[in-house]
Enzyme design. Structure first.
Site, PDB file in Angstrom:
ATOM      1  N   VAL A 336      35.795 -37.806 -23.504  1.00 48.89           N
ATOM      2  CA  VAL A 336      34.439 -38.050 -24.000  1.00 48.89           C
ATOM      3  C   VAL A 336      33.723 -39.060 -23.118  1.00 48.89           C
ATOM      4  CG1 VAL A 336      33.094 -38.971 -25.932  1.00 48.89           C
ATOM      5  CG2 VAL A 336      35.020 -37.439 -26.368  1.00 48.89           C
ATOM      6  N   ASP A 383       0.535 -15.017   0.077  1.00 52.31           N
ATOM      7  CA  ASP A 383      -0.414 -13.918   0.151  1.00 52.31           C
ATOM      8  C   ASP A 383      -1.696 -14.478   0.763  1.00 52.31           C
ATOM      9  OD1 ASP A 383      -1.496 -11.426  -0.238  1.00 52.31           O
ATOM     10  OD2 ASP A 383      -2.136 -11.835  -2.292  1.00 52.31           O
ATOM     11  N   ASP A 735       3.313  -7.716  -6.049  1.00 48.57           N
ATOM     12  CA  ASP A 735       3.992  -8.968  -5.702  1.00 48.57           C
ATOM     13  C   ASP A 735       5.126  -9.317  -6.662  1.00 48.57           C
ATOM     14  OD1 ASP A 735       2.242  -9.531  -3.533  1.00 48.57           O
ATOM     15  OD2 ASP A 735       0.736 -10.233  -4.944  1.00 48.57           O
ATOM     16  N   ASN A 797      29.489 -43.478 -16.647  1.00 43.80           N
ATOM     17  CA  ASN A 797      30.683 -42.783 -17.135  1.00 43.80           C
ATOM     18  C   ASN A 797      31.941 -43.220 -16.388  1.00 43.80           C
ATOM     19  OD1 ASN A 797      28.359 -40.635 -17.852  1.00 43.80           O
ATOM     20  ND2 ASN A 797      30.088 -40.404 -19.227  1.00 43.80           N
ATOM     21  N   GLU A 800      33.107 -46.273 -18.051  1.00 45.77           N
ATOM     22  CA  GLU A 800      33.771 -46.017 -19.329  1.00 45.77           C
ATOM     23  C   GLU A 800      35.189 -45.503 -19.110  1.00 45.77           C
ATOM     24  OE1 GLU A 800      31.181 -43.405 -21.442  1.00 45.77           O
ATOM     25  OE2 GLU A 800      29.468 -44.749 -21.225  1.00 45.77           O
ATOM     26  N   ASN A 825      26.676 -42.769 -24.436  1.00 40.97           N
ATOM     27  CA  ASN A 825      26.316 -41.699 -23.499  1.00 40.97           C
ATOM     28  C   ASN A 825      25.043 -40.961 -23.909  1.00 40.97           C
ATOM     29  OD1 ASN A 825      28.543 -42.320 -22.019  1.00 40.97           O
ATOM     30  ND2 ASN A 825      29.757 -40.548 -22.639  1.00 40.97           N
TER      31      ASN A 825
END
Length: 1061
Positions: A336, A383, A735, A797, A800, A825
């Site tokens: 997690v 174009d 197109d 992260n 952690e 988070n």
């Protein structure tokens, strides 16, 4: 219904012998061959029985509806993502563990279920958004069906059937088309009822003007623009009536092929560069999470599995299921922690904010991921008509006769739109127009069926754009008596109306392809009747015998004057101007008393168009004009900006080669005197090139004219295969396949068809090429900001993961539980990450080459930096946890006020053996209004009693990540040079995140859910003391990064691609 039907009047070809027009080129055969092949007569049409047979072979004349993806399959597709699958696995395992939460787990009741329920909620929301986007993908095909005609007038069994449902048409049907009709199928023109037939087919072919049609066959190898005897499904008749033979229906029509190409292109849609990088990151993350989780679990095997050795062999195994489950929960917590659950939501929010910024610049984003893709665009395929040009015809040069024979006067006309106030005529004799200029104005105003209106603050044409441009010219010329204010809100064409009042129109000689001119007879206020003529300069000049001089006198047209006019015409043609000549004469004697009455004897001559050439003879030539679809004013600078930004511009148009080349030179795609023989090809010429990829690799601009849909698709496909990120612009049905295939499909908001818009990723509200360039700059800025917050979230992260890994490695109780990590988070990190999307753009963002589509989000140096930061996060969060258990004070901060008992580090690291310690006791301590006592079981001090230490760890984690968001303001720039207030939204976001953390700390119910307690002032001082050094550490790393950037990066040269190959 025409002539020539007797040859095949009673013939009916066997239905099984009919072939598709792919093998039978109806445009290359004369009318009788076509009727014979399809077994039909113009007079009788098909019989009912034959129609039924052909229905069985060809089916209904409608576009197929593709089988939609089932809702079950759509749901499954939403989980075809590595990060999503990791989250799903973590949620399932967490849910199962919630039922088997042992005594050592510590999580009880609702807390145990919060984590899996929140993850499931994230996955459900993600799936709903994904399914909604998928169901919108088929709208391009639905919009295509709206183009199809609903009804048709058909000859069946010798009887004309009006309002037959168009879907019931079959190949071989005889159809009558009238002005305003939408063509119901691909058909061969077999007879003209009117003298001329014009069809607006620009949405299918890219041509800027309506095309004249004929019954004469053309070369079998002609491109779609060259099939002058064919009309195509979905196009519109703007002038004339005709009889046609249906050659193709349904999916075999040109519009049906476009439908198939859209479907095919939709199946080959690729992920955006960012999505690819995130997928790669997810795969790497899966392996890392698996390894670390296994390692953490194995490190702690000794706590739940033990044995004794007897005679050298392991015996007497002891296994604790509760402890095994507990350490497995720690491994799940690690997963997690490693997954940036909030990343998808923050990316979506940042992209959504980007769409708002782009909308302010007239770029409307239809698909969120395209915002990021724009930033790495390397090629823009544009174009011409309506994008680089205004798609509003305008007169750019006026040539009048001089004061004596053999002299001409030339006037440059400004303006690029149908607004009469847009520009003026240079060196114009305001208020004193001579007789010659008055005659030009009179002819341009009266020999004209168009109109110009003001709608929603814009001037639009009604009728042929060329004729509308002539009326705008008349307004700029003014009126002889000095009336020069041509336009007002209620009276757009004042001068034209005044001319019409003075010269009453009594008859019209319609335009036809043979004489290439149009004439009107007028009853002048002077009492004379005049014939006013406009048309192709060569044709009008050929039927002229005199010229009108400046003062209104006429002279015989000698060879010198004729050559002078033709030379001027040639010079204007080199600039790709479409020229129209003006002439007049007295009406023929037969019309001297004609007043428009059908009873007049001369009226019969007007009913036969073959008489028009003789009526329009012995003319007096007065002058001519050069018209064009002018380039937009901003385009030249926008193309220069593209060149500076390292973006190549390729023009792909259905228009003719000379016109396109002239425009490209004017707007800077090519230099004025540049040799473009190898850079300007027609679509067919490009398909014949042996090494097409090498041709597309040329530096500078390229032009492809007379391009068909298949050519556009092939160019886009080859560019993408060569690693280019392609933006393709378009407005027509033709197109749509290329728009769908391109990395970024850009449709026109004003002139674009619904088909093009639905196939696109981006819609230009102002149809302006320069808006694309502005959007690319915005896309680059958004990507830079996304890179900042992605790195920020990933670095968080890593911290952690380091925290949990250190906890497991040291053997101390877990400092943070999964639900706390999930909160950090998803919620705490969210506001700062989103605020980083508001970082101001670099000033030189459009002076750098586009980033490579495979550009790494995280370089080796960045990864090293975040590993260092992550390691510090781990040390700080675990360290503060240990400090609370083992120290009364730290850095002079008193931590003993709550009365908690101190233990040695050895005891903390071996807390699982607490039950074997003799005489171990702990004192009660307070946290907020709660008192924690452990008299009954002192060992609970390391589980329920860790709540204060866990709160400190969580608070340190939150504080470090807030301060780390300041580090993310710039990749290598110091906070000294880029202070926090350059992005005030970030400071606000930090305050919001801290506020949310205070809420869960000081609201009792939430504190119970998250397993935390309120902190005292001294404890907050400890949190800040441990957290603030993260800024200093990253400042040192940034300084090293700045000093070594020259060694780590090398500029990418233009020839890099060739060297790579």
């Amino acid at each position: 219904m025409g002539k020539g039907g007797e040859d095949c009047g009673n013939k009916q070809t066997n239905s099984s012998e009919l072939v598709k027009s792919d093998t039978f080129p109806a445009w290359g055969k004369d009318v009788s061959e076509c009727e014979e092949k399809f077994g039909v007569s113009r007079e009788k049409g098909l019989s009912t029985d034959e129609v039924l047979k052909r229905h069985q072979i060809y089916g209904l004349n409608e576009l197929e509806k593709p089988e939609g993806t089932s809702i079950f399959k759509l749901i499954l597709e939403q989980f075809n993502d590595t990060l999503v699958r990791i989250l799903l696995a973590a949620a399932v395992i967490s849910f199962v563990l919630a039922f088997f939460d042992g005594d050592e787990g510590g999580e009880m009741g609702i807390t145990a279920f919060v984590e899996p329920l929140v993850i499931f909620l994230i996955l459900i929301v993600n799936a709903i958004v994904g399914i909604w986007q998928e169901t919108n993908a088929e709208k391009a095909l639905e919009a295509l069906k709206e183009i199809q005609s609903q009804q048709a007038t058909v000859m069946r069994d010798g009887t004309k059937v009006s309002s037959l449902p168009a879907k019931e048409l079959v190949p071989g049907d005889i159809v009558e088309l009238r002005v305003g009709d939408k063509v119901p199928a691909d058909m061969r023109v077999v007879a003209l009822i009117s003298s001329t037939l014009r069809v607006e087919q620009g949405s299918l072919t890219g041509e800027s003007e309506a095309v004249s049609k004929t019954t004469k066959h053309v070369d079998e190898n002609a491109d779609i623009q060259g099939k002058k005897c064919m009309v195509f499904a979905g196009t519109t008749v703007v002038n004339g009536n005709c009889i046609c033979l249906v050659t193709d229906t349904g999916m075999n029509t040109e519009i049906g092929r476009v439908h198939s190409q859209i479907q095919e292109a939709a199946q080959h849609e690729e992920d955006t560069p960012l999505k690819k990088k995130l997928n790669e990151f997810g795969e790497v993350l899966t392996m890392i999470i698996g390894l670390i989780c296994a390692l953490v679990w194995l490190i702690n095997v000794k706590y739940f599995l033990s044995w004794e050795y007897v005679d050298g062999w392991p015996r007497n195994f002891k296994f604790s299921f509760e402890k095994c489950t507990y350490y497995f929960e720690i491994a799940v917590a690690l997963a997690v922690a490693a997954i940036p659950e909030g990343l998808p939501a923050v990316i979506t929010t940042c992209l959504a904010l980007g769409t708002r910024k782009m909308a302010q610049k007239n770029a409307l984003v239809r698909k969120l991921p395209s915002v990021e893709t724009l930033g790495c665009t390397t090629v823009i395929c544009s174009d011409k008509t309506g994008t680089l040009t205004t798609n509003q015809m305008a007169v750019s040069k006026l040539v009048a006769m001089g004061s004596r024979i053999g002299t001409l006067r030339s006037f440059n006309v400004e303006g690029t739109s149908f607004d009469p106030r847009d520009g003026k005529i240079e060196d114009w004799p305001t208020g004193r127009m001579d007789a010659n200029l008055q005659m030009i104005a009179k002819i341009a105003a009266i020999c004209n069926d168009a109109n110009v209106e003001k709608s929603d603050q814009q001037f639009v044409s009604r009728g042929m754009p060329t004729e509308a441009a002539l009326k705008v010219l008349v307004e700029k010329m003014g009126f002889p008596e000095g009336l020069n204010e041509a336009s007002s809100d209620g009276n757009v064409l004042r001068c034209c109306r005044l001319w019409s009042e003075l010269e009453q129109r009594i008859a019209t000689l319609e335009f036809d392809r043979d004489r290439k001119s149009m004439g009107v007879m007028v009853d002048s206020s002077s009492g004379k009747k005049l014939l006013l003529v406009k048309g192709a300069v060569e044709n009008v000049l050929e039927r002229s015998t005199h010229i009108q001089l400046l003062d209104g006198s006429t002279r015989e047209l000698d060879q010198y004057s004729r050559d002078l006019i033709l030379q001027s015409l040639h010079d204007m043609s080199l600039s790709a101007l479409r020229c129209l000549g003006f002439a007049y004469s007295d009406v023929p004697s037969d019309f001297a008393t004609y007043d428009g009455s059908e009873d007049h004897p001369a009226h019969q001559q007007l009913l036969n168009p073959s008489n028009y050439s003789s009526i329009e003879s012995n003319l007096v030539f007065v002058g001519f004009v050069g018209l064009r679809d002018p380039p937009r004013k901003e385009v030249r600078q926008a193309i220069a900006d593209c060149r500076t930004a390292g973006i190549r511009v390729m023009v792909i148009t259905g228009d003719n080669k000379s016109t396109a080349e002239a425009i490209c030179r004017e707007i800077g795609v090519f230099e004025a005197d540049e040799d473009i023989s190898s850079r300007s090809l027609t679509g067919k010429e490009f398909m014949d090139v042996k090494d097409q990829k090498n041709h597309l690799r040329q530096t500078g601009g390229l032009l492809f004219s007379r391009a068909e849909p298949k050519h556009k698709q092939e160019i886009v496909r080859l560019l993408k295969e060569d690693g280019e990120v392609v933006a393709m612009t378009g407005d027509g049905v033709n197109d749509a396949p290329a728009l769908k295939l391109a990395d970024i499909g850009v449709a026109m908001g004003i002139s674009g068809t619904e088909v093009a818009k639905e196939a696109s990723d981006l819609v230009l509200a102002d149809d302006n090429f320069s808006t694309i360039v502005a959007a690319v700059g915005e896309g680059r800025s958004i990507y830079n900001n996304m890179k900042a917050f992605i790195r920020y979230m990933i670095s968080s992260n890593i911290g952690e993961v380091a925290s949990i890994f250190l906890t497991a490695a040291l053997g101390i109780p877990e400092g943070m539980i999964p639900v706390q990590l999930l909160w950090v988070n998803l919620v705490t990190d969210g506001p700062p990450a989103t605020a980083l999307g508001f970082n101001p753009p670099d000033k030189d963002i459009m002076k750098k080459p586009p980033r490579r589509s495979d550009d790494s989000l995280i370089t080796a140096w960045i990864l090293f930096r975040y590993m260092v930061i992550g390691l510090y996060v781990g040390v700080a969060t675990v360290g503060v946890f240990i400090i609370w258990y083992t120290h009364n004070s730290f850095m002079g901060i008193d931590l003993s006020q709550d009365g908690h008992s101190l233990v040695s580090y050895s005891q903390l690291a071996h807390w699982g053996q607490c039950s074997s310690w003799e005489g171990f006791k702990v004192s009660p301590f307070t946290a907020g209004s709660q008192t924690f006592s452990f008299d009954s079981n002192p060992c609970d001090y390391f589980q329920q009693g860790k709540i204060k230490a866990s709160t400190l760890s969580l608070s340190v984690l939150v504080a470090i990540e807030m301060f780390n968001s300041l580090n993310a303001l710039s990749e290598d720039g110091s906070l000294v040079t880029m202070p926090p207030w350059v992005n005030p939204w970030l400071l606000l976001a930090m305050a919001v995140s801290f506020g949310l953390h205070f809420v869960i700390l000081y609201v009792p119910f939430l504190a119970q859910v998250f397993g935390i307690v309120p902190l005292s002032l001294n404890e907050w001082l400890l949190v800040l003391a441990v957290s603030l050094p993260v800024i200093l550490i990253d400042e040192v790393l940034k300084f090293v990064g700045r000093c070594t950037s020259g060694y780590r990066y090398s500029p990418r040269t233009p020839s890099a691609k060739q060297k790579e190959e």
